[in-house]
Design an enzyme around this catalytic site. Structure first.
Site, PDB file in Angstrom:
ATOM      1  CG  ASN A  80      27.238  -4.832   4.218  1.00 29.32           C
ATOM      2  OD1 ASN A  80      27.437  -5.587   3.275  1.00 29.32           O
ATOM      3  ND2 ASN A  80      26.215  -4.968   5.022  1.00 29.32           N
ATOM      4  NE  ARG A  81      28.120 -10.263   3.815  1.00 28.00           N
ATOM      5  CZ  ARG A  81      27.141  -9.856   4.617  1.00 28.00           C
ATOM      6  NH1 ARG A  81      26.538  -8.713   4.403  1.00 28.00           N
ATOM      7  NH2 ARG A  81      26.758 -10.597   5.642  1.00 28.00           N
ATOM      8  CG  HIS A 106      30.387  -5.420   9.752  1.00 27.41           C
ATOM      9  ND1 HIS A 106      29.790  -4.545   8.879  1.00 27.41           N
ATOM     10  CD2 HIS A 106      29.373  -6.193  10.255  1.00 27.41           C
ATOM     11  CE1 HIS A 106      28.477  -4.766   8.855  1.00 27.41           C
ATOM     12  NE2 HIS A 106      28.196  -5.765   9.674  1.00 27.41           N
ATOM     13  CG  HIS A 180      26.076  -3.655  13.345  1.00 31.81           C
ATOM     14  ND1 HIS A 180      25.031  -4.480  13.682  1.00 31.81           N
ATOM     15  CD2 HIS A 180      26.559  -4.143  12.187  1.00 31.81           C
ATOM     16  CE1 HIS A 180      24.915  -5.432  12.783  1.00 31.81           C
ATOM     17  NE2 HIS A 180      25.820  -5.244  11.852  1.00 31.81           N
ATOM     18  CB  SER A 181      22.232   0.099  17.810  1.00 30.62           C
ATOM     19  OG  SER A 181      23.185   0.712  18.650  1.00 30.62           O
ATOM     20  CE1 TYR A 182      23.556  -6.581  15.929  1.00 28.56           C
ATOM     21  CE2 TYR A 182      21.727  -7.990  15.296  1.00 28.56           C
ATOM     22  CZ  TYR A 182      23.068  -7.662  15.222  1.00 28.56           C
ATOM     23  OH  TYR A 182      23.910  -8.419  14.461  1.00 28.56           O
ATOM     24  CG  ASP A 252      21.835  -8.955   5.802  1.00 24.47           C
ATOM     25  OD1 ASP A 252      22.248  -7.775   5.809  1.00 24.47           O
ATOM     26  OD2 ASP A 252      22.499  -9.925   6.214  1.00 24.47           O
ATOM     27  CD  GLN A 289      23.011  -4.205   4.466  1.00 23.50           C
ATOM     28  OE1 GLN A 289      23.337  -3.471   3.522  1.00 23.50           O
ATOM     29  NE2 GLN A 289      22.845  -5.502   4.328  1.00 23.50           N
ATOM     30  CD  GLU A 317      24.054  -2.725   9.754  1.00 32.98           C
ATOM     31  OE1 GLU A 317      25.246  -2.868   9.419  1.00 32.98           O
ATOM     32  OE2 GLU A 317      23.226  -3.635   9.656  1.00 32.98           O
TER      33      GLU A 317
HETATM   34  C1  GLA Z   1      25.247  -6.612   8.794  1.00 31.76           C
HETATM   35  C2  GLA Z   1      25.292  -7.552   7.644  1.00 31.76           C
HETATM   36  C3  GLA Z   1      24.670  -8.838   8.046  1.00 31.76           C
HETATM   37  C4  GLA Z   1      25.387  -9.410   9.257  1.00 31.76           C
HETATM   38  C5  GLA Z   1      25.363  -8.431  10.379  1.00 31.76           C
HETATM   39  C6  GLA Z   1      26.168  -8.943  11.553  1.00 31.76           C
HETATM   40  O1  GLA Z   1      23.986  -6.162   9.020  1.00 31.76           O
HETATM   41  O2  GLA Z   1      24.681  -7.043   6.484  1.00 31.76           O
HETATM   42  O3  GLA Z   1      24.727  -9.727   6.989  1.00 31.76           O
HETATM   43  O4  GLA Z   1      26.708  -9.672   8.929  1.00 31.76           O
HETATM   44  O5  GLA Z   1      25.857  -7.188   9.951  1.00 31.76           O
HETATM   45  O6  GLA Z   1      25.839 -10.228  11.922  1.00 31.76           O
END
Ligand code: GLA
Length: 352
Positions: A80-81, A106, A180-182, A252, A289, A317
């Protein structure tokens, strides 16, 4: 039960990469490549025993080498950020890449999702396992200290994809590893996830500013669209009249998990009623997250030609809170020499 491997291709700088197929005793199958430690597929049964691949991804290595939204990947050194890509540690200011609006995201330009991990397949009594190792050099992507990381994926015989992380450093450094699996529990190519039901075991979340950096406050979920303490449809309350949802373009955000003792506990559950698939997320981490694919826009063409559109997958996450190095009120992410970082997260599958 078995684990097999085959070549998956070569990175642009000429490194050979493999893909491993883990099959547990019930026939669940996970495929993982040592490029980015990426889970490329995960096949689990529905209530009729019919298998579907429930994670978004690509058919070949190129998809993952090119720019993509971290499908299936391991994330580090910081998930994350980090606000403005800056933090101060032990009196020294560090500067990281700005790769998401005004912020660092990331792990930077070449995070752990884009490096080649050393891989060792292992058969364990619990199920097939893949041990991945990566040594992140001092200064890589601006981070201090040589960080030696291990991640062990196990596809257990009780239908869980278990992820165990460990790391040691030779200088103090922030660390916040995640996966970070979707997911789309109807199958990776089944449209949006808005009718999935979600439960998040959290009374609080960390609100953000409009660039998704936490303000440092902890807010109660009660009375807001962030309240998933009991199962609710993901799409039912995504409403940008609530400012936090507007800032995120949807969900998010980091939820502050109720479990705070660092032992593995239930963090969240996700249910897809047409298939009956239930996924429970357990973690030792203090946060999760929950991201619902707000940035997916159809530009990623994935497995079997699947086009991943807006909100076609969600991520859970498990991690420490975003921007922790700049937030003295959040649980620390600083790892000191002599300490061992550890985290465990498990995605457990069943039917309901
Ligand atoms: C995380 C972030 C999102 C985005 C995704 C990747 O979940 O919190 O804002 O950046 O990764 O697209």
């Amino acid at each position: 039960m078995s684990i097999t491997s085959k070549p998956f291709g070569q990175t642009p700088d000429g490194k050979q990469v493999d893909i491993f197929t883990l099959t547990n005793k019930n026939g669940l199958v996970a495929q993982i490549t040592n490029f980015g430690g990426i889970v490329t597929s995960l096949s689990v049964p529905d209530r009729d025993g019919k298998m579907a691949d429930v994670v978004l991804g690509f058919d070949d290595l190129d998809g993952y080498v090119n720019e993509h939204p971290y499908f299936g990947a391991l994330i580090g050194r910081i998930g994350n950020r980090v606000a403005k890509g800056k933090f101060t540690l032990e009196g020294k200011e560090y500067t990281l890449a700005i790769n998401n609006g005004p912020n660092h995201l990331h792990g930077g330009l070449k995070g752990y999702d884009k490096v080649v991990w050393k891989a060792q397949p292992i058969e364990t009594a619990d199920g097939p396992s893949l041990r991945l190792m990566y040594v992140s050099p001092d200064g890589e992507e601006g981070y201090p200290g040589t960080l030696t990381c291990g991640v062990t994926y196990t596809l257990t015989n009780d239908n869980t994809l278990k992820i165990e992380y460990d790391a040691v450093t030779d200088k103090a450094t922030p660390i916040n590893l995640t996966q970070h699996s979707y997911f789309n529990l109807a199958g990776h190519n089944s449209g949006d996830i808005l009718s999935h039901e979600a439960m998040i075991n959290a009374d609080n979340f960390t609100p953000t500013d409009e660039t998704l950096i936490p303000t440092g406050e902890i807010w109660a979920v009660e009375g807001t669209p962030m309240d998933f303490r009991t199962f609710a449809e993901i799409g039912a309350r995504i409403d940008s009249s609530y400012e936090q949802i507007k800032f995120g373009g949807g969900y998010d955000h980091n939820w502050v998990l109720n479990n705070k003792d660092g032992k593995l506990a239930l963090a969240a559950s996700f249910y897809e009623k047409t298939s009956g698939r239930l996924m429970e997320v357990l973690t030792t981490e203090p946060g999760v997250q929950f991201y619902v694919g707000n940035f997916l826009d159809g530009s990623n063409v994935g497995k079997g030609g699947a086009v991943y559109n807006y909100r076609n997958g969600f991520c859970a996450e498990a991690q420490h809170f975003p921007d922790s190095p700049n937030q003295p009120g959040f649980p620390t992410t600083i790892l000191q020499p002599g300490q061992t970082y550890k985290q465990t997260t498990a995605y457990r599958f069943s039917i309901k």
